[in-house]
Design a protein around this motif. Structure first.
Motif, PDB file in Angstrom:
ATOM      1  N   LEU A  68       0.513  -1.403  -0.306  1.00 17.98           N
ATOM      2  CA  LEU A  68       0.165  -0.045  -0.443  1.00 17.98           C
ATOM      3  C   LEU A  68       1.132   1.159   0.128  1.00 17.98           C
ATOM      4  CD1 LEU A  68      -2.771   0.599   0.297  1.00 17.98           C
ATOM      5  CD2 LEU A  68      -2.788   1.179   2.582  1.00 17.98           C
ATOM      6  N   ALA A  69       0.782   2.391  -0.973  1.00 16.00           N
ATOM      7  CA  ALA A  69       1.632   3.259  -1.803  1.00 16.00           C
ATOM      8  C   ALA A  69       0.974   4.270  -0.332  1.00 16.00           C
ATOM      9  CB  ALA A  69       2.413   4.109  -2.352  1.00 16.00           C
ATOM     10  N   HIS A  70       1.655   4.855  -0.085  1.00 10.39           N
ATOM     11  CA  HIS A  70       1.503   6.148   0.668  1.00 10.39           C
ATOM     12  C   HIS A  70       1.847   7.858  -0.190  1.00 10.39           C
ATOM     13  CE1 HIS A  70      -1.313   5.105   3.555  1.00 10.39           C
ATOM     14  NE2 HIS A  70      -0.649   4.440   3.446  1.00 10.39           N
ATOM     15  N   SER A  71       2.214   7.247  -1.421  1.00  6.97           N
ATOM     16  CA  SER A  71       3.516   8.581  -2.051  1.00  6.97           C
ATOM     17  C   SER A  71       4.074   7.516  -3.595  1.00  6.97           C
ATOM     18  CB  SER A  71       4.578   8.718  -1.087  1.00  6.97           C
ATOM     19  OG  SER A  71       5.161   8.534  -1.143  1.00  6.97           O
ATOM     20  N   ASP A  72       4.796   8.954  -4.510  1.00  6.11           N
ATOM     21  CA  ASP A  72       5.075   7.966  -5.610  1.00  6.11           C
ATOM     22  C   ASP A  72       6.630   7.555  -5.164  1.00  6.11           C
ATOM     23  OD1 ASP A  72       3.061   8.969  -7.362  1.00  6.11           O
ATOM     24  OD2 ASP A  72       4.518  10.621  -7.734  1.00  6.11           O
ATOM     25  N   ARG A  73       7.091   7.738  -3.959  1.00  9.82           N
ATOM     26  CA  ARG A  73       8.502   7.380  -3.986  1.00  9.82           C
ATOM     27  C   ARG A  73       8.168   6.080  -2.928  1.00  9.82           C
ATOM     28  NH1 ARG A  73      11.048  10.790   1.000  1.00  9.82           N
ATOM     29  NH2 ARG A  73       9.979  11.585   0.268  1.00  9.82           N
ATOM     30  N   VAL A 128       1.984   1.801 -16.763  1.00 12.18           N
ATOM     31  CA  VAL A 128       1.214   1.986 -15.662  1.00 12.18           C
ATOM     32  C   VAL A 128       0.302   2.289 -15.186  1.00 12.18           C
ATOM     33  CG1 VAL A 128       1.400   3.420 -13.208  1.00 12.18           C
ATOM     34  CG2 VAL A 128       3.593   2.733 -14.008  1.00 12.18           C
ATOM     35  N   MET A 129      -0.787   2.226 -15.321  1.00 12.51           N
ATOM     36  CA  MET A 129      -2.360   2.246 -15.134  1.00 12.51           C
ATOM     37  C   MET A 129      -2.559   2.652 -13.490  1.00 12.51           C
ATOM     38  SD  MET A 129      -5.604  -0.332 -15.358  1.00 12.51           S
ATOM     39  CE  MET A 129      -4.889  -0.091 -17.202  1.00 12.51           C
ATOM     40  N   TRP A 130      -3.060   3.842 -13.787  1.00 18.53           N
ATOM     41  CA  TRP A 130      -3.690   4.361 -12.729  1.00 18.53           C
ATOM     42  C   TRP A 130      -5.428   4.377 -12.512  1.00 18.53           C
ATOM     43  CZ3 TRP A 130      -0.526   7.470  -8.882  1.00 18.53           C
ATOM     44  CH2 TRP A 130       1.182   6.885  -9.024  1.00 18.53           C
ATOM     45  N   ARG A 131      -5.852   3.839 -11.335  1.00 19.19           N
ATOM     46  CA  ARG A 131      -7.426   3.463 -11.490  1.00 19.19           C
ATOM     47  C   ARG A 131      -7.744   4.600 -10.444  1.00 19.19           C
ATOM     48  NH1 ARG A 131      -7.614  -3.045 -11.585  1.00 19.19           N
ATOM     49  NH2 ARG A 131      -6.644  -3.248 -13.732  1.00 19.19           N
ATOM     50  N   GLY A 132      -8.857   4.869 -10.725  1.00 19.69           N
ATOM     51  CA  GLY A 132      -9.844   5.329  -9.827  1.00 19.69           C
ATOM     52  C   GLY A 132      -8.898   6.924  -9.619  1.00 19.69           C
ATOM     53  N   GLY A 133      -9.249   8.024  -9.121  1.00 17.03           N
ATOM     54  CA  GLY A 133      -8.917   9.472  -9.255  1.00 17.03           C
ATOM     55  C   GLY A 133      -7.983   9.745 -10.317  1.00 17.03           C
ATOM     56  N   ARG A 134      -6.804  11.175  -9.932  1.00 18.61           N
ATOM     57  CA  ARG A 134      -6.171  11.552 -10.485  1.00 18.61           C
ATOM     58  C   ARG A 134      -4.331  10.756 -10.762  1.00 18.61           C
ATOM     59  NH1 ARG A 134      -6.374  15.923  -7.061  1.00 18.61           N
ATOM     60  NH2 ARG A 134      -4.820  15.862  -6.101  1.00 18.61           N
ATOM     61  N   ALA A 135      -3.913  10.827 -11.043  1.00 18.75           N
ATOM     62  CA  ALA A 135      -2.038  10.108 -10.842  1.00 18.75           C
ATOM     63  C   ALA A 135      -1.523  10.396  -9.767  1.00 18.75           C
ATOM     64  CB  ALA A 135      -1.364   9.857 -11.999  1.00 18.75           C
ATOM     65  N   HIS A 136      -0.629  10.208  -8.935  1.00 18.13           N
ATOM     66  CA  HIS A 136      -0.223  11.174  -7.637  1.00 18.13           C
ATOM     67  C   HIS A 136      -0.939  11.218  -6.663  1.00 18.13           C
ATOM     68  CE1 HIS A 136       3.178   9.905 -11.339  1.00 18.13           C
ATOM     69  NE2 HIS A 136       2.183  10.629 -11.972  1.00 18.13           N
ATOM     70  N   HIS A 137      -2.372  10.846  -6.865  1.00 17.89           N
ATOM     71  CA  HIS A 137      -2.899  10.916  -5.745  1.00 17.89           C
ATOM     72  C   HIS A 137      -3.278   9.617  -4.802  1.00 17.89           C
ATOM     73  CE1 HIS A 137      -7.315  12.313  -4.434  1.00 17.89           C
ATOM     74  NE2 HIS A 137      -6.359  13.306  -3.632  1.00 17.89           N
ATOM     75  N   TYR A 138      -2.770  10.712  -3.826  1.00 16.30           N
ATOM     76  CA  TYR A 138      -3.365   9.007  -2.681  1.00 16.30           C
ATOM     77  C   TYR A 138      -3.396   9.045  -1.419  1.00 16.30           C
ATOM     78  CZ  TYR A 138       0.857   7.652  -5.449  1.00 16.30           C
ATOM     79  OH  TYR A 138       1.786   7.362  -6.268  1.00 16.30           O
ATOM     80  N   GLU A 139      -4.338  10.424  -1.546  1.00 17.41           N
ATOM     81  CA  GLU A 139      -5.455  11.077  -0.043  1.00 17.41           C
ATOM     82  C   GLU A 139      -6.503   9.881  -0.510  1.00 17.41           C
ATOM     83  OE1 GLU A 139      -3.782  13.512  -2.023  1.00 17.41           O
ATOM     84  OE2 GLU A 139      -2.300  13.510  -0.941  1.00 17.41           O
ATOM     85  N   ALA A 140      -7.339  10.259   0.930  1.00 19.21           N
ATOM     86  CA  ALA A 140      -8.371   8.926   1.062  1.00 19.21           C
ATOM     87  C   ALA A 140      -9.452   9.170   0.434  1.00 19.21           C
ATOM     88  CB  ALA A 140      -8.906   9.509   2.401  1.00 19.21           C
ATOM     89  N   ALA A 141     -10.152   8.735  -0.120  1.00 19.39           N
ATOM     90  CA  ALA A 141     -11.426   8.917  -1.309  1.00 19.39           C
ATOM     91  C   ALA A 141     -12.707   8.896  -0.536  1.00 19.39           C
ATOM     92  CB  ALA A 141     -11.750   7.364  -2.082  1.00 19.39           C
TER      93      ALA A 141
END
Length: 70
Positions: free
Chosen positions: A28-33, A57-70
């Motif tokens: 579970l990633a919380h950042s690109d790092r 890479v496929m970013w599903r749901g929400g925008r790419a590089h966004h990790y905050e709670a849905a």
């Protein structure tokens, strides 16, 4: 449509995105790092160059590089 090997799933309710490579959960990633580190451990050393490559890479749901709670 060809499947991409790396999938970042939608942000969870508590934050973070599940990262899978060819269907295997890496964490579970919380950042690109975090993503880059998971991919490095999976044997993909140049992962930071791949995050914006739709063939990899496929970013599903929400925008790419966004990790905050849905």
């Amino acid at each position: 449509m060809a499947m991409v090997p790396i999938v970042l799933h939608p942000p969870s309710r508590t934050g973070g995105r599940r990262v899978t490579v060819r269907g295997e959960i890496l964490g579970l990633a919380h950042s690109d790092r975090d993503v880059v580190e998971f991919l490095r451990r999976a044997g993909i050393p140049e992962a930071d160059d791949l995050l914006d490559e739709p063939a990899w890479v496929m970013w599903r749901g929400g925008r790419a590089h966004h990790y905050e709670a849905a």
